[in-house]
Design a protein around this motif. Structure first.
Motif, PDB file in Angstrom:
ATOM      1  N   GLN A   1       0.833  -1.341  -0.001  1.00  0.00           N
ATOM      2  CA  GLN A   1       0.021  -0.083  -0.054  1.00  0.00           C
ATOM      3  C   GLN A   1       0.763   1.320  -0.072  1.00  0.00           C
ATOM      4  O   GLN A   1       2.048   1.082   0.651  1.00  0.00           O
ATOM      5  CB  GLN A   1      -0.866   0.102   1.092  1.00  0.00           C
ATOM      6  N   VAL A   2       0.313   2.276  -0.524  1.00  0.00           N
ATOM      7  CA  VAL A   2       1.186   3.524  -0.660  1.00  0.00           C
ATOM      8  C   VAL A   2       0.151   4.619  -0.174  1.00  0.00           C
ATOM      9  O   VAL A   2      -0.964   4.788  -0.421  1.00  0.00           O
ATOM     10  CB  VAL A   2       1.718   3.814  -2.023  1.00  0.00           C
ATOM     11  N   GLN A   3       0.715   5.737   0.552  1.00  0.00           N
ATOM     12  CA  GLN A   3      -0.148   7.026   0.986  1.00  0.00           C
ATOM     13  C   GLN A   3       0.653   8.122   0.169  1.00  0.00           C
ATOM     14  O   GLN A   3       1.826   8.260   0.154  1.00  0.00           O
ATOM     15  CB  GLN A   3       0.072   7.291   2.343  1.00  0.00           C
ATOM     16  N   LEU A   4       0.017   8.908  -0.408  1.00  0.00           N
ATOM     17  CA  LEU A   4       0.242  10.135  -1.355  1.00  0.00           C
ATOM     18  C   LEU A   4      -0.168  11.359  -0.757  1.00  0.00           C
ATOM     19  O   LEU A   4      -1.325  11.508  -0.041  1.00  0.00           O
ATOM     20  CB  LEU A   4      -0.549   9.878  -2.763  1.00  0.00           C
ATOM     21  N   VAL A   5       0.577  12.209  -0.563  1.00  0.00           N
ATOM     22  CA  VAL A   5       0.518  13.471  -0.218  1.00  0.00           C
ATOM     23  C   VAL A   5       0.873  14.787  -1.020  1.00  0.00           C
ATOM     24  O   VAL A   5       2.227  14.910  -1.388  1.00  0.00           O
ATOM     25  CB  VAL A   5       1.208  13.961   1.269  1.00  0.00           C
ATOM     26  N   GLU A   6      -0.134  15.270  -1.537  1.00  0.00           N
ATOM     27  CA  GLU A   6       0.189  16.538  -2.493  1.00  0.00           C
ATOM     28  C   GLU A   6       0.657  17.808  -1.823  1.00  0.00           C
ATOM     29  O   GLU A   6       0.092  18.155  -0.804  1.00  0.00           O
ATOM     30  CB  GLU A   6      -1.095  16.874  -3.587  1.00  0.00           C
ATOM     31  N   SER A   7       1.201  18.688  -2.376  1.00  0.00           N
ATOM     32  CA  SER A   7       1.709  19.828  -2.209  1.00  0.00           C
ATOM     33  C   SER A   7       1.987  20.828  -3.466  1.00  0.00           C
ATOM     34  O   SER A   7       2.260  20.343  -4.523  1.00  0.00           O
ATOM     35  CB  SER A   7       2.638  20.092  -1.113  1.00  0.00           C
ATOM     36  N   GLY A   8       1.799  22.256  -3.078  1.00  0.00           N
ATOM     37  CA  GLY A   8       2.303  23.002  -4.281  1.00  0.00           C
ATOM     38  C   GLY A   8       1.337  23.848  -4.842  1.00  0.00           C
ATOM     39  O   GLY A   8       1.494  24.878  -5.666  1.00  0.00           O
ATOM     40  N   GLY A   9      -0.192  23.603  -4.343  1.00  0.00           N
ATOM     41  CA  GLY A   9      -1.009  24.437  -4.940  1.00  0.00           C
ATOM     42  C   GLY A   9      -1.030  25.616  -4.404  1.00  0.00           C
ATOM     43  O   GLY A   9      -0.603  26.104  -3.403  1.00  0.00           O
ATOM     44  N   GLY A  10      -1.772  26.633  -5.063  1.00  0.00           N
ATOM     45  CA  GLY A  10      -2.146  28.040  -4.702  1.00  0.00           C
ATOM     46  C   GLY A  10      -2.758  28.709  -5.854  1.00  0.00           C
ATOM     47  O   GLY A  10      -3.534  28.108  -6.646  1.00  0.00           O
ATOM     48  N   SER A  21       3.840  18.932  -6.122  1.00  0.00           N
ATOM     49  CA  SER A  21       4.754  17.606  -5.736  1.00  0.00           C
ATOM     50  C   SER A  21       3.766  16.615  -4.977  1.00  0.00           C
ATOM     51  O   SER A  21       2.703  17.255  -4.508  1.00  0.00           O
ATOM     52  CB  SER A  21       5.859  17.986  -4.680  1.00  0.00           C
ATOM     53  N   CYS A  22       4.090  15.626  -4.976  1.00  0.00           N
ATOM     54  CA  CYS A  22       3.418  14.440  -4.663  1.00  0.00           C
ATOM     55  C   CYS A  22       4.503  13.354  -3.963  1.00  0.00           C
ATOM     56  O   CYS A  22       5.112  12.644  -4.521  1.00  0.00           O
ATOM     57  CB  CYS A  22       2.653  13.590  -5.483  1.00  0.00           C
ATOM     58  N   ALA A  23       4.281  13.642  -2.473  1.00  0.00           N
ATOM     59  CA  ALA A  23       5.333  12.652  -1.657  1.00  0.00           C
ATOM     60  C   ALA A  23       4.489  11.406  -1.242  1.00  0.00           C
ATOM     61  O   ALA A  23       3.429  11.155  -0.824  1.00  0.00           O
ATOM     62  CB  ALA A  23       5.702  13.409  -0.454  1.00  0.00           C
ATOM     63  N   ALA A  24       5.379  10.107  -1.815  1.00  0.00           N
ATOM     64  CA  ALA A  24       4.667   8.889  -1.409  1.00  0.00           C
ATOM     65  C   ALA A  24       5.369   8.182  -0.375  1.00  0.00           C
ATOM     66  O   ALA A  24       6.588   8.256  -0.247  1.00  0.00           O
ATOM     67  CB  ALA A  24       4.824   7.930  -2.742  1.00  0.00           C
ATOM     68  N   SER A  25       4.731   7.677   0.351  1.00  0.00           N
ATOM     69  CA  SER A  25       5.319   6.729   1.504  1.00  0.00           C
ATOM     70  C   SER A  25       5.480   5.449   1.036  1.00  0.00           C
ATOM     71  O   SER A  25       5.050   4.986  -0.005  1.00  0.00           O
ATOM     72  CB  SER A  25       4.267   6.498   2.600  1.00  0.00           C
TER      73      SER A  25
END
Length: 124
Positions: A1-10, A21-25
């Protein structure tokens, strides 16, 4: 399983740029095809871009081709979406997604894991 966290919007003016960016565990990031999708208010979620496990053969929706670039860094377990020449119609929540299949997919139902999304707003 993988968890995804996006950032960088605005919020950005038309013609401007943003980098999502999307950081994956997890240690199996390189086993997944990665994609970006977006959903505007009142519309269905739509495909934006996808990239293979090794970062090759990126594919794009016609609406973003030539303006957006998808890339990934498997060592950092992160996928990126560089968005240039933004237009008001690019306004949406942007989601990254992971697909365990080998082939690049452009359908929502092909992807197994999703992030929570990041808002991108382009003003005219």
């Amino acid at each position: 399983q993988v968890q995804l966290v996006e950032s960088g919007g605005g919020l950005v003016q038309a013609g401007g740029s943003l980098r999502l960016s999307c950081a994956a565990s997890g240690r199996t990031f390189s086993s997944y095809v990665m994609g970006w999708f977006r959903q505007a208010p009142g519309k269905e979620r739509e495909f934006v871009a996808a990239i293979s496990r090794q970062g090759l053969s990126p594919t794009y929706a016609d609406s973003v081709k030539g303006r957006f670039t998808i890339s990934r860094n498997n060592a950092r377990t992160t996928v990126y979406l560089q968005m240039n020449s933004l237009k008001p119609e690019d306004t949406a929540i942007y989601y990254c997604a992971a697909d365990r299949a080998f082939e690049l997919g452009s359908s929502v139902r092909e992807y197994d894991y999703w992030g929570q999304g990041t808002q991108v707003t382009v003003s005219s």
